[in-house]
Structure formats: C-alpha cells, structure tokens
Motif scaffolding. Structure first.
Motif, PDB file in Angstrom:
ATOM      1  N   UNK A 179      60.252  41.541  36.295  1.00  0.00           N
ATOM      2  CA  UNK A 179      61.499  42.157  35.838  1.00  0.00           C
ATOM      3  C   UNK A 179      62.012  43.169  36.858  1.00  0.00           C
ATOM      4  N   UNK A 180      61.102  43.930  37.458  1.00  0.00           N
ATOM      5  CA  UNK A 180      61.510  44.904  38.470  1.00  0.00           C
ATOM      6  C   UNK A 180      62.056  44.205  39.714  1.00  0.00           C
ATOM      7  N   UNK A 181      61.420  43.114  40.115  1.00  0.00           N
ATOM      8  CA  UNK A 181      61.906  42.350  41.265  1.00  0.00           C
ATOM      9  C   UNK A 181      63.317  41.815  40.994  1.00  0.00           C
ATOM     10  N   UNK A 182      63.521  41.300  39.797  1.00  0.00           N
ATOM     11  CA  UNK A 182      64.842  40.780  39.431  1.00  0.00           C
ATOM     12  C   UNK A 182      65.880  41.892  39.385  1.00  0.00           C
ATOM     13  N   UNK A 183      65.473  43.077  38.912  1.00  0.00           N
ATOM     14  CA  UNK A 183      66.402  44.210  38.856  1.00  0.00           C
ATOM     15  C   UNK A 183      66.847  44.611  40.258  1.00  0.00           C
ATOM     16  N   UNK A 184      65.921  44.617  41.219  1.00  0.00           N
ATOM     17  CA  UNK A 184      66.275  44.971  42.587  1.00  0.00           C
ATOM     18  C   UNK A 184      67.238  43.951  43.192  1.00  0.00           C
TER      19      UNK A 184
END
Length: 398
Positions: A179-184
């Motif tokens: 989820x953090x990778x997608x947010x970035x």
C-alpha cells in the motif's frame, strides 16, 4: 517425543501428481502451478505464474483440482518448494508438481506445511532423492511411503498456531508495504504526470512545462556507482544482495545473503542507493537499499543527487521506465541486459527546488515506514525459523 507417533505420508494424506505435459499458455484464466509459482516463503506467486485458459482448464484438472489446504510441492529439480493452497485459489497442477491432501482428522494442514520446512523432513527427502543427469527428483510413486513423526492433532494445531502467528504478522506487513509503494507511485503520478503539485493552481505552464521546471534525464539526477568490492574486503557481517534476493515489482529489499560466501568482484552500495537488476530487466527487480552492502555486478547501483532520491526511485521503479529499459536492452547470447547509456538518457521533468524537496520528503517518509515494516518482517522470519525446528522435533512443547 514419546507422544509423537510414526506414520507415513499415505496414512494421513492423499497424494496426487499433475499432468506430464504443458498446456497452451493464456493471458488470463486460472493459475498454472509450476516450480516458479512457489515463492521461497511458501506462498503462491500469483503475479508471475503462468495462466491456463478456462477452455483448457477442465482437461488439465481431470486428475485432480487443487483445493484449499492442499500442500503443493515440486518432485523434480527444486525439491524444497512447498506451499499451502489458500482459500479461493483457482488453478491446476503443472509438470513436476504434486499435492498432499491432508486428512483433517489426522493432520492439521498448517502443521503439514511447517513440517515440510523441518530438518526431519528435509533429511527424509535427502535420503530418498534420485540423482539425475540433468535434475534430481523424488519418486512420486513411493512418496506416500515417506515417514512422518506426528504429535496429537491438538498439539499439531497449537504448534501451527504459534508459527502461523509469525507468518500472519509477515503477511500483514507485506500488505502495508504494498500500500505504501502504491501511495508513492500515485503521488508521483499526481505531481509529475498530471502536474497537480502543490501550488500548481498559480504556476504558469509554458509549452507543457510548469514555470521553474526543466527537462532533464535520469543520468543527470543520479550517479552510476562502480565501486568494486574484492573478496578480501568482505566478511560475515557484510550484507549481500544478489538478483536472487531482489523481489519482482517491489522496492522493498529485505532479503540478504552472506557476502563472505560469494566469490569474485562485486559492487559496493550504500543505504538509500537504488539497485536495478539489469539482466532480463522485464523481471522488474528495482528497489532501494536499506543498509550498506555489496551486490552482484549484474545490478546497476544508482545514487541520487541531493533531494532527488524520491524522484529517482519513483521513476526507475515505474512500469514505464522498466518497459523502456527492456525495449532498449542489449540482446546477448542468452539473455537481454539493460543498457545504462540508454537508461541514463530517459527524459523526465525536474521540478523547482521547492517542489523537489517537498516530494523527496514525502517519499522518504514512505521509505522510512517501509524500512520499519521490513525490519519487523526480518525479525519475525528469524524468530519463526529459530523456533520451527524445536517445535517440529518436540524439543519445545506448546
């Protein structure tokens, strides 16, 4: 150990092997379980597994259809690959693949999977491996006769519960990392593709470029590191990241080897350097280093210029950049290699110093959280791996 009883695989499981042929591949449809479908952590690699069409699916499941709690494994070539089939799985067995279907009245499915990771089971496999001219194998015909040693069913369930608690923590952290990778990536698209960066409402646009921004290239926002590492420079505490340790489609590099065990020249890297697997770049092995260490010479080491870490990371890990690196790669006798000359010429928009610093700060917050979650994964994995052989031998009782 006196309460642990001897039995065979066939006493507590049904064993099925798959078809001895390969179906036509499809772009979508059910999973075709092959050796590459099983990750090293015992999960199914959905993203990188081959597919079979729904038209061919009935033909390739005549012998058996994998179902929840089956333990799938390879009986040729890679003899250490095991995974438990999850709920909702739809797929078929491929060549060299088989399943154990546990009898729930005799053996807990989770326990069965963990048992395959134990020293006792690995010794059984080693003693029954048939050495071949090209690949090793275990005889699937006699596999049901392979011995097991099991505690009572309630004890199995307790042991599996303890070990699965670690795996649940690991899986939960992986989901958060994703989820953090997608947010970035979303933030990168919003600011640099859609040009909806902070202050965009009042920033004039000239020829498609916001005022204060400029066109540049990947090679101008980073340095390619060629700092060579010799075997004498390395010891047991030096982290080694080879291509085999780099996950596909994830910037989180938390798998390492022991640098003292690898030979030949390697490349040094520092924390927050970006590693790009240059052999078969379409494998999408790109991530940021979470510590200092050494890597394979089949990896490109990029070091971002000041305030450019976030921008560089999001560009070179994007699908578009990986596709570009693949399209411009040099074709060797065996496999394509990414070409740094072409990769460094990739064009991008460099924002104003203010926007660049803001974006870098946001991405570093995200990568710091990824590192925190990654550290928890490593700690949980190490604790589980220390505990598993003791629980599986009866040395520790639950």
């Amino acid at each position: 150990m006196s309460e642990w009883k001897r039995c065979t695989v066939g006493d507590v499981c049904e064993v099925f092997d798959g078809p001895h042929a390969t179906p036509p591949q499809s772009n979508d449809g059910p999973i075709y379980l092959g050796i590459p479908s099983i990750r090293s952590d015992g999960s199914i690699d959905y993203e990188n597994s081959k597919r079979i069409s729904y038209e061919n699916y009935p033909k390739w499941t005549k012998r058996v259809t994998p179902q929840e709690n089956d333990v799938v494994f390879s009986y040729e070539a890679n003899l250490e690959s095991y995974a438990r089939i999850p709920a909702g799985f739809e797929g078929c067995l491929g060549r060299r693949m088989a399943i154990m279907r546990p009898d729930p009245s005799a053996i807990d499915a989770r326990f069965l999977y963990y048992y395959t990771q134990s020293p006792a089971w690995k010794a059984v496999i080693a003693s029954r491996t048939v050495l071949g001219a090209t690949v090793n194998r275990i005889p699937i015909a006699t596999f049901p006769e392979f011995p097991l040693r099991l505690p009572s069913l309630p004890a199995q369930q307790h042991i599996a519960g303890v070990l699965s608690a670690y795996d649940k923590l690991i899986e939960n952290n992986r989901r958060q990392i994703k989820l953090l990778e997608e947010a970035a990536q979303r933030l990168y698209k919003e600011w640099f593709v859609d040009l909806r960066f902070p202050g965009h409402e009042t920033t004039p646009i000239h020829n498609g470029i916001p005022e204060g921004w400029k066109r540049t290239t990947v090679g101008k926002i980073c340095e390619l590191i060629r700092d060579s590492s010799r075997p004498d420079d390395r010891n047991e505490s030096t982290m080694y990241i080879g291509l085999e340790h780099m996950p596909k489609n994830s910037i989180c590099l938390n798998m390492y080897g022991d640098a003292s065990s690898v030979t030949g020249s390697k490349l040094n890297f520092r924390k927050n350097d970006i590693l790009f697997g240059k052999i078969r770049p379409y494998f999408h092995k790109v991530g940021f280093a979470q510590c200092n260490g050494v890597t394979s010479t089949d990896t490109l080491v990029m070091r971002a210029k000041p305030n450019c870490f976030g921008l560089l990371l999001e560009i070179v890990s994007s699908d578009a950049y990986v596709a570009y690196a693949t399209a411009t790669s040099k074709t060797g006798t065996k496999m394509p290699r990414a070409d740094w000359n072409a990769m460094s010429a990739y064009e991008l928009l460099e924002p104003s110093a203010r926007v660049l610093a803001q974006f870098d700060g946001f991405v570093k917050q995200i990568t710091d959280e990824i590192m925190n979650l990654s550290d928890q994964i490593v700690a949980a994995r190490e604790a589980r791996d220390r505990l598993l052989p003791k629980l599986m031998s009866g040395e520790i009782e639950v």
